[in-house]
Design a protein around this motif. Structure first.
Motif, PDB file in Angstrom:
ATOM      1  N   SER A  75      59.047   6.767  25.943  1.00 50.18           N
ATOM      2  CA  SER A  75      57.516   6.503  25.946  1.00 50.18           C
ATOM      3  C   SER A  75      56.847   7.042  26.988  1.00 50.18           C
ATOM      4  O   SER A  75      57.344   6.803  28.382  1.00 50.18           O
ATOM      5  CB  SER A  75      56.830   5.066  25.726  1.00 50.18           C
ATOM      6  N   ILE A  76      55.837   7.668  27.029  1.00 52.50           N
ATOM      7  CA  ILE A  76      54.986   8.052  28.300  1.00 52.50           C
ATOM      8  C   ILE A  76      53.618   7.217  28.154  1.00 52.50           C
ATOM      9  O   ILE A  76      53.079   7.137  29.277  1.00 52.50           O
ATOM     10  CB  ILE A  76      54.534   9.626  28.248  1.00 52.50           C
ATOM     11  N   PHE A  77      52.878   6.780  27.078  1.00 50.84           N
ATOM     12  CA  PHE A  77      52.015   5.690  26.894  1.00 50.84           C
ATOM     13  C   PHE A  77      52.523   4.569  26.069  1.00 50.84           C
ATOM     14  O   PHE A  77      52.860   4.829  24.997  1.00 50.84           O
ATOM     15  CB  PHE A  77      50.910   6.459  26.342  1.00 50.84           C
ATOM     16  N   ALA A  78      52.384   3.224  26.724  1.00 50.20           N
ATOM     17  CA  ALA A  78      52.888   2.246  25.829  1.00 50.20           C
ATOM     18  C   ALA A  78      52.101   1.196  25.929  1.00 50.20           C
ATOM     19  O   ALA A  78      52.528  -0.168  26.332  1.00 50.20           O
ATOM     20  CB  ALA A  78      54.321   2.008  26.218  1.00 50.20           C
ATOM     21  N   SER A  79      50.652   1.005  26.314  1.00 50.66           N
ATOM     22  CA  SER A  79      49.749   0.093  26.687  1.00 50.66           C
ATOM     23  C   SER A  79      49.738  -0.877  25.517  1.00 50.66           C
ATOM     24  O   SER A  79      49.280  -2.121  25.926  1.00 50.66           O
ATOM     25  CB  SER A  79      48.369   0.611  27.035  1.00 50.66           C
ATOM     26  N   LEU A  80      50.013  -0.461  24.491  1.00 51.38           N
ATOM     27  CA  LEU A  80      50.074  -1.605  23.256  1.00 51.38           C
ATOM     28  C   LEU A  80      51.299  -2.428  23.650  1.00 51.38           C
ATOM     29  O   LEU A  80      51.110  -3.525  22.926  1.00 51.38           O
ATOM     30  CB  LEU A  80      50.527  -0.675  22.048  1.00 51.38           C
ATOM     31  N   ASP A  82      52.082  -3.251  26.757  1.00 49.01           N
ATOM     32  CA  ASP A  82      52.096  -3.828  28.083  1.00 49.01           C
ATOM     33  C   ASP A  82      50.733  -2.972  28.709  1.00 49.01           C
ATOM     34  O   ASP A  82      50.821  -2.013  29.135  1.00 49.01           O
ATOM     35  CB  ASP A  82      53.184  -3.748  29.024  1.00 49.01           C
ATOM     36  N   ASP A  83      49.708  -3.641  28.651  1.00 48.57           N
ATOM     37  CA  ASP A  83      48.355  -2.914  29.148  1.00 48.57           C
ATOM     38  C   ASP A  83      48.284  -2.808  30.601  1.00 48.57           C
ATOM     39  O   ASP A  83      47.362  -2.173  31.148  1.00 48.57           O
ATOM     40  CB  ASP A  83      47.060  -3.674  28.394  1.00 48.57           C
ATOM     41  N   TYR A 376      53.916  -6.916  23.158  1.00 49.00           N
ATOM     42  CA  TYR A 376      52.783  -6.959  22.358  1.00 49.00           C
ATOM     43  C   TYR A 376      52.296  -8.410  22.343  1.00 49.00           C
ATOM     44  O   TYR A 376      52.870  -9.187  21.656  1.00 49.00           O
ATOM     45  CB  TYR A 376      52.679  -6.301  21.074  1.00 49.00           C
ATOM     46  N   ARG A 377      51.044  -8.709  22.921  1.00 47.82           N
ATOM     47  CA  ARG A 377      50.854 -10.241  22.976  1.00 47.82           C
ATOM     48  C   ARG A 377      51.835 -11.156  23.369  1.00 47.82           C
ATOM     49  O   ARG A 377      52.130 -11.912  22.876  1.00 47.82           O
ATOM     50  CB  ARG A 377      50.034 -10.446  21.704  1.00 47.82           C
ATOM     51  N   ASP A 378      52.568 -10.792  24.250  1.00 50.33           N
ATOM     52  CA  ASP A 378      53.482 -11.639  25.147  1.00 50.33           C
ATOM     53  C   ASP A 378      54.735 -12.027  24.017  1.00 50.33           C
ATOM     54  O   ASP A 378      55.460 -12.733  23.926  1.00 50.33           O
ATOM     55  CB  ASP A 378      53.089 -12.849  25.514  1.00 50.33           C
ATOM     56  N   SER A 379      55.033 -11.033  23.024  1.00 50.35           N
ATOM     57  CA  SER A 379      55.983 -10.908  22.105  1.00 50.35           C
ATOM     58  C   SER A 379      57.231 -10.244  22.709  1.00 50.35           C
ATOM     59  O   SER A 379      57.237  -8.878  22.743  1.00 50.35           O
ATOM     60  CB  SER A 379      55.801 -10.276  20.936  1.00 50.35           C
TER      61      SER A 379
END
Length: 644
Positions: A75-80, A82-83, A376-379
């Protein structure tokens, strides 16, 4: 590491010096640039792509997920996921309290995100460039285009492009190159990655990122183009008319593709959107298809069922071919059969295949974790790769033979070499169909004799026999017939539970499994057979919650994993189709239209639905959308035959 402000051509050129404006930590976490940061939900995303990779775009116009250059690249963008650390590409107006709306241009994968406020209206257009008519061009032209326009204003905007290479393990260096910016960083096991950002406004360089702030009057726009840096600063992306031209060419590409379909029945918009989503999951380079576009999105919030679906499962791809053929898209079937023929050449001497491959056909998909990502949401854990690649799942032979049979009938006759590969596979299956395996759901609690695996072994022999007879292809038909009949009898004798009047998940057990819903869909049993009708009733009682269907019970770790999961949306569409085939067309339509109500705002589905209707699992998922197409197709025919 360079820093400073990138001027536009003809403007005053300030000196490029040290980092001018480091981005504060609170701004990195604050997605809305306000006082509270809230990560977008899975369902609050749309998807754009170029048949090599795809990006998830949030309702706030932030690109939250993108692997580059391919679906299964880091990935280059993965804020989903970890924001703070994942990387993102934000492009937003300063309109506090603005309502957000998102839509695709009809019959395309060109996305519009609108911000509506009494103080102004803004619109962001997002697409990945497509080249009409020549799939080979997709291997050389790969660009993400973002254009923002003030519709009513004036409107001020902010932009932040902060890629994080190699699954957010590398913060790239940023340097100015003329009127563009280049991001460069290491990727494990690969050459350094270099990306170039073109912009029609001034850019400010920070540490590992660039930003911009600008104001637009009504009718004015600013564009940003992200591409491989190998194209050079003077690539055609710098042409003044490039964005408008590529917007038109990309829109035309998708509309021309949709026009090839022959589906004109009810729910055409939903079927078209599902087909466009499936097309985004196909590789123009290889003809293969990924099961979903993401990795690490959980099946339970806070749980550990977080997998990587960016690979080609033979099962999922075979079902996808079936969905494409049903609505008239034959080229995808041809391309996949060529890819599959290559895999047949890679089989072992005994004719065995893996259950999944990389999109280019590579076979090692080692699973590992990314502990630096919060999930995602600490998962957690966030997993990459998939350890199930070396499992034994006998059902894949049936799904593949069904796809081969249909492709031969509706798309392109198979070659002699392909048939030879099929013969090797069938010879192996002849000796091994009675083995226990991990099954369709990739159980991690040991092998069992699963109903679905036996069912699809029956399909494998049935379709191989039909194909041999139809085409006059040489085969040991008498042996295959005996095996097909033996499997048929074993399913009825060993997988039937007389007490609960239903077929069960595995031999010797009494658990229900929604995969039994495939029995009439693959023509193993009549949908009105008393045994299937009572099984359908059992699924309705034991696995169904209103219109939502669980694939099986996870109680007491029945699948070898901790925690629970949501309802499996594909199984819900199977249930609808089975009801329709069983004659309860009115109820099937009612449940189908309720299911459509669970789609997100642009008609996309993730793998599962949670207790509040939230989307769970990887997104969007091919299984779900092909299930929707199949259910809509049959239900439309059933309603028409009844004159409704």
């Amino acid at each position: 590491m360079g820093s400073g402000t990138i001027p536009q051509p003809g403007s005053h050129v300030p000196p490029i010096g040290r980092v001018l404006v480091p981005v504060p930590e609170d701004r990195r976490r604050d997605r809305t640039r306000g006082s509270h940061a809230v990560a977008q939900s899975i369902e609050n995303h749309a998807v754009i792509g170029d048949l090599r990779t795809a990006a998830l775009v949030g309702l706030d116009a932030s690109i939250d997920f993108l692997c580059w250059p391919r679906f299964d690249s880091p990935s280059i963008f993965a804020s989903l996921l970890d924001d703070e650390r994942g990387g993102e590409f934000c492009l937003q107006p300063k309109l506090d309290g603005a309502r957000q709306r998102q839509l695709y241009l009809p019959d395309t994968n060109v996305l519009l995100t609108r911000f509506l406020s009494s103080r102004g209206v803004a619109e962001v257009s997002d697409f990945m460039v497509m080249a009409e008519g020549d799939p080979a061009e997709h291997a050389t032209v790969q660009r993400l285009v973002r254009r923002v326009e003030a519709i009513r204003g004036p409107v001020s905007f902010t932009m932040r492009c902060a890629p994080r290479f190699d699954y957010a393990r590398t913060v790239p260096d940023v340097t100015a190159d003329g009127s563009t910016v280049v991001f460069e960083g290491k990727v494990a096991g690969s050459e350094p990655l270099r990306l170039r950002l073109h912009a029609t406004t001034e850019l400010r360089i920070g540490e590992g990122e660039v930003s911009a702030e600008f104001e637009l009057q009504p009718g004015e726009n600013v564009s940003f183009i992200l591409e491989d840096a190998c194209h050079g600063a003077d690539s055609d992306a710098s042409r003044p008319d490039y964005v408008a031209d590529s917007f038109k060419r990309t829109s035309d590409y998708w509309r021309n593709w949709v026009r090839r379909a022959n589906y004109t029945g009810r729910w055409r918009d939903e079927v078209t959107r599902s087909s466009l989503a499936l097309k985004l999951m196909t590789s123009a380079e290889h003809g293969s298809m990924v099961a979903a576009l993401t990795f690490g999105l959980p099946e339970e919030i806070g749980g550990g069922r977080n997998w990587d679906y960016r690979y080609t499962w033979l099962r999922d791809a075979a079902f996808t071919i079936y969905a494409f053929l049903r609505i008239g898209h034959v080229e995808e079937a041809k391309a996949f059969m060529h890819w599959l023929s290559d895999r047949g050449g890679q089989t072992t001497a005994d004719g065995t295949l893996q259950i999944m491959y990389g999109i280019d056909g590579h076979s090692k998909l080692e699973e590992f974790e990314l502990p630096h990502l919060r999930g995602y949401r600490d998962s957690t854990p966030v997993r990459v790769g998939n350890g199930a690649f070396n499992q034994l799942q006998l059902d894949i032979y049936g799904e593949l033979m069904d796809a081969v049979y249909l492709s031969d009938k509706y798309a392109e006759p198979i070659s002699r070499d392909t048939w030879q590969g099929i013969r090797r596979g069938m010879d192996w299956l002849q000796q091994n169909w009675q083995r226990p395996d991990e099954g369709i759901w990739e159980m991690r609690n040991g092998r069992k004799h699963y109903l679905h695996s036996r069912l699809m072994c029956w399909v494998a022999f049935d379709r191989a026999i039909r194909l041999s007879r139809k085409r006059g292809l040489p085969a040991p038909l008498e042996t295959w017939l005996d095996t097909r009949d033996a499997i048929y009898n074993e399913i009825h004798d060993e997988f039937w539970d007389e007490k609960q009047r239903s077929f069960v998940q595995y031999k010797g057990g009494n658990s229900l499994d929604a995969s039994c819903l495939l029995m009439p869909l693959v023509r193993f049993i009549s949908p009105t057979d008393p045994r299937f009708l009572s099984t359908l009733e059992a699924v309705g009682r034991g696995l169904t919650d209103d219109s939502l269907v669980y694939r099986y019970s996870t109680a007491n770790g029945a699948d070898g994993l901790h925690g629970d999961e949501g309802t499996f949306t594909m199984c819900s569409f199977w249930y609808v189709e089975c009801l329709a085939r069983a004659g309860d067309v009115a109820q099937a339509r009612f449940l189908f239209e309720k299911m459509l109500g669970y789609a997100n705002h642009v008609g996309l589905f993730a793998e599962e639905l949670g207790p509040a209707g939230e989307h769970l699992g990887n997104f969007p998922q091919a299984f779900t959308h092909l299930g929707l197409i199949s259910a809509a197709y049959y239900l439309d025919r059933a309603l028409s035959s009844q004159g409704r």
